[in-house]
Each structure stands twice: as C-alpha cells, then as structure tokens.
Design a protein around this motif. Sequence first.
Motif, PDB file in Angstrom:
ATOM      1  N   PHE A   5       0.848  -1.194   0.000  1.00 38.06           N
ATOM      2  CA  PHE A   5       0.000   0.000   0.000  1.00 38.06           C
ATOM      3  C   PHE A   5       0.883   1.244   0.000  1.00 38.06           C
ATOM      4  O   PHE A   5       1.868   1.322   0.736  1.00 38.06           O
ATOM      5  N   PRO A   6       0.564   2.236  -0.831  1.00 41.05           N
ATOM      6  CA  PRO A   6       1.423   3.425  -0.924  1.00 41.05           C
ATOM      7  C   PRO A   6       1.497   4.197   0.392  1.00 41.05           C
ATOM      8  O   PRO A   6       0.513   4.305   1.127  1.00 41.05           O
ATOM      9  N   THR A   7       2.665   4.719   0.678  1.00 37.73           N
ATOM     10  CA  THR A   7       2.895   5.526   1.868  1.00 37.73           C
ATOM     11  C   THR A   7       3.551   6.839   1.471  1.00 37.73           C
ATOM     12  O   THR A   7       4.089   6.982   0.365  1.00 37.73           O
ATOM     13  N   PHE A   8       3.547   7.811   2.383  1.00 43.12           N
ATOM     14  CA  PHE A   8       4.101   9.122   2.072  1.00 43.12           C
ATOM     15  C   PHE A   8       5.582   9.034   1.741  1.00 43.12           C
ATOM     16  O   PHE A   8       6.061   9.658   0.799  1.00 43.12           O
ATOM     17  N   ASP A   9       6.326   8.263   2.535  1.00 39.68           N
ATOM     18  CA  ASP A   9       7.780   8.199   2.311  1.00 39.68           C
ATOM     19  C   ASP A   9       8.193   7.094   1.345  1.00 39.68           C
ATOM     20  O   ASP A   9       9.382   6.933   1.053  1.00 39.68           O
ATOM     21  N   GLY A  10       7.243   6.316   0.868  1.00 35.16           N
ATOM     22  CA  GLY A  10       7.547   5.284  -0.112  1.00 35.16           C
ATOM     23  C   GLY A  10       8.023   3.969   0.469  1.00 35.16           C
ATOM     24  O   GLY A  10       8.238   3.010  -0.272  1.00 35.16           O
ATOM     25  N   GLU A  11       8.159   3.918   1.798  1.00 31.17           N
ATOM     26  CA  GLU A  11       8.596   2.685   2.446  1.00 31.17           C
ATOM     27  C   GLU A  11       7.376   1.877   2.894  1.00 31.17           C
ATOM     28  O   GLU A  11       6.324   2.448   3.183  1.00 31.17           O
ATOM     29  N   ALA A  58      -9.712   6.005  -5.784  1.00 32.65           N
ATOM     30  CA  ALA A  58      -9.794   5.082  -6.915  1.00 32.65           C
ATOM     31  C   ALA A  58      -8.439   4.828  -7.554  1.00 32.65           C
ATOM     32  O   ALA A  58      -8.281   3.876  -8.334  1.00 32.65           O
ATOM     33  N   LYS A  59      -7.455   5.659  -7.226  1.00 32.82           N
ATOM     34  CA  LYS A  59      -6.121   5.534  -7.809  1.00 32.82           C
ATOM     35  C   LYS A  59      -5.205   4.596  -7.024  1.00 32.82           C
ATOM     36  O   LYS A  59      -4.081   4.324  -7.467  1.00 32.82           O
ATOM     37  N   VAL A  60      -5.651   4.128  -5.862  1.00 32.32           N
ATOM     38  CA  VAL A  60      -4.807   3.218  -5.073  1.00 32.32           C
ATOM     39  C   VAL A  60      -4.448   2.007  -5.937  1.00 32.32           C
ATOM     40  O   VAL A  60      -5.296   1.405  -6.582  1.00 32.32           O
ATOM     41  N   GLY A  61      -3.170   1.649  -5.937  1.00 30.66           N
ATOM     42  CA  GLY A  61      -2.698   0.578  -6.814  1.00 30.66           C
ATOM     43  C   GLY A  61      -2.059   1.097  -8.083  1.00 30.66           C
ATOM     44  O   GLY A  61      -1.399   0.343  -8.810  1.00 30.66           O
ATOM     45  N   ASP A  62      -2.251   2.386  -8.358  1.00 32.72           N
ATOM     46  CA  ASP A  62      -1.636   3.025  -9.523  1.00 32.72           C
ATOM     47  C   ASP A  62      -0.606   4.043  -9.019  1.00 32.72           C
ATOM     48  O   ASP A  62      -0.846   4.716  -8.009  1.00 32.72           O
ATOM     49  N   PRO A  63       0.533   4.190  -9.701  1.00 29.74           N
ATOM     50  CA  PRO A  63       1.551   5.146  -9.243  1.00 29.74           C
ATOM     51  C   PRO A  63       1.034   6.572  -9.103  1.00 29.74           C
ATOM     52  O   PRO A  63       1.561   7.356  -8.304  1.00 29.74           O
TER      53      PRO A  63
END
Length: 271
Positions: free
Chosen positions: A61-67, A169-174
């Motif tokens: 799952f995307p996070t603010f810092d990318g980790e 709706a964009k979760v999962g997309d860069p």
Amino acid sequence: MCHQCVIEGVKKTMLSRRALFTGAAATGVAGVAAGLAPARPALAQTGGRVVDLTHTYDSDFPTFDGEPGILTEEAVNFEESGYQLLKLTLFEHTGTHIDAPLHFSADGASVDELEPQNLVCPLCIIDITAKAADDANATVEAEDVEAWVSENGAFPAGALVAMRSGWAAKVGDPSFRNDEAGGLAFPGFATSATDLLAEQGVLAIGVDTLSLDPGNSADFAVHYSWLPGGRYGIEGLNNLEELPATGATIFVGAPKHRGGTGGPARVLAVI
C-alpha cells in the motif's frame, strides 16, 4: 444476533447519543483545544446502512515516504500449533489512519488521549473531484468551504469535514502518490479552508489521499496549523462517493497505544 436486531441496536445507540449531546457546552476551537467535546447537534438519523471508509492495506500500500508501512510475519503456524498468529511491524501513519495533535506538536494530545465522544461525529463532505481532475495538487480552499455552506447550511458543531477528490480510486496506480516526473502529487486542504473550518467549530478533517496537505506542499502548513490546535485528521479515506454531502455520522476506530502520534483506524460511516 439477527441483522434487524443489529440495526435496531444502532438506532437506539444513535438516539441515546443525541440525548447525551443535547445542551452540551464548550463550542469552537477553544473547547476542542482544551480537550473538551464541543456542543454538538443530534447525530444523523439513520437507516442502518454502514459504509466502510477504510482501505485494506498491506506492505504494497502506498505511503508518504515510499517505504512499506506494515510488514507481516508468521509467528505461529496452524498446522504445527492448532492456531495461527501473525507478527506485525507497523508504522503509525499507514493505510487509512488518524493524525493525532501530537503528530505535529511537541506536547499535543496523543492518540490514546483523544476524547471518545470526539471520535463519533457528523460527517460533511466537500467534493473537489472536478478541480482535482485538472490539477493533481488541487486544494480545498476557503471558497469551496463557503460554497458548501451556501448549498448545505452551516457545519454541525463538532463535525468532521472530509475532502473527496476521487483519489481513492487511484490506489494501486503510481498516480495515487506521484506525478509523471516522480514528484509527490495529490490533493489536500489549503490553510485558507482549514482556518475557516476551525473558526466554525469543526473538530476534524479527512482526506482520500496520503496527506492533509497537498503533495507539492513544502511546509506542511495545514498539519502545523490544524493539529496543534487540539484537532485531528484522517488520511487515506475510501468510498466517500457512496455518501451524501451531509447527513452521515462517522465512527473513527482510533488505536489507543500510549503516547501514539496516530495510527491505522477502522473508519465507518452510518447513513
């Protein structure tokens, strides 16, 4: 317990809370900052429909810092032990989560210190999907707040005001996190809006993105102005499109670890 029984139980609970909050004292920012529940109107009458505003998340799952925000490890195996258990390594600000005042202040309230009555709020939604479609870093501005009030009336005291940008709706997309150049890019609130909301006795704000501030923010101005005032925020909301602009009640299942700056929350709305 039968489904109808659950619905009736929810209705009775909601009506009970209405009676509890009738005539409550303390209004506006001063009351919130002091850790007091602001005066609030009756919560929404409901038909018992529950909308889950929470994303399911894992290490991708995307996070603010990318980790990765959460790592999962098997601690007990069912075939070996007859039950199973996972070990979680968790960062507080991952998935759908709450930002406590302590997150951006030296001595603000920690997540375990939030008053329970402040986690059940009238929910108001400001829709900026059209603006966000043209600008990935679009913000809720004071004029958006004023337009909402003009159309829907004043915000209920103690409300949680959520931004709907369509970003869930964009979760999962860069593009949920970054623009084509790789920079952080997503909608958020502007201080012109949050300053106005604070004046109107709003208790909390929420976004369907990674941050209360837009992705291109260089100073986290909303975090630094909103949270130290004793208010909280929710980031990573989901399914806001299933709810009306006003009339729902939000339930924030905040974690309660001592001294926490926030943490993943199960957030539900009842309409």
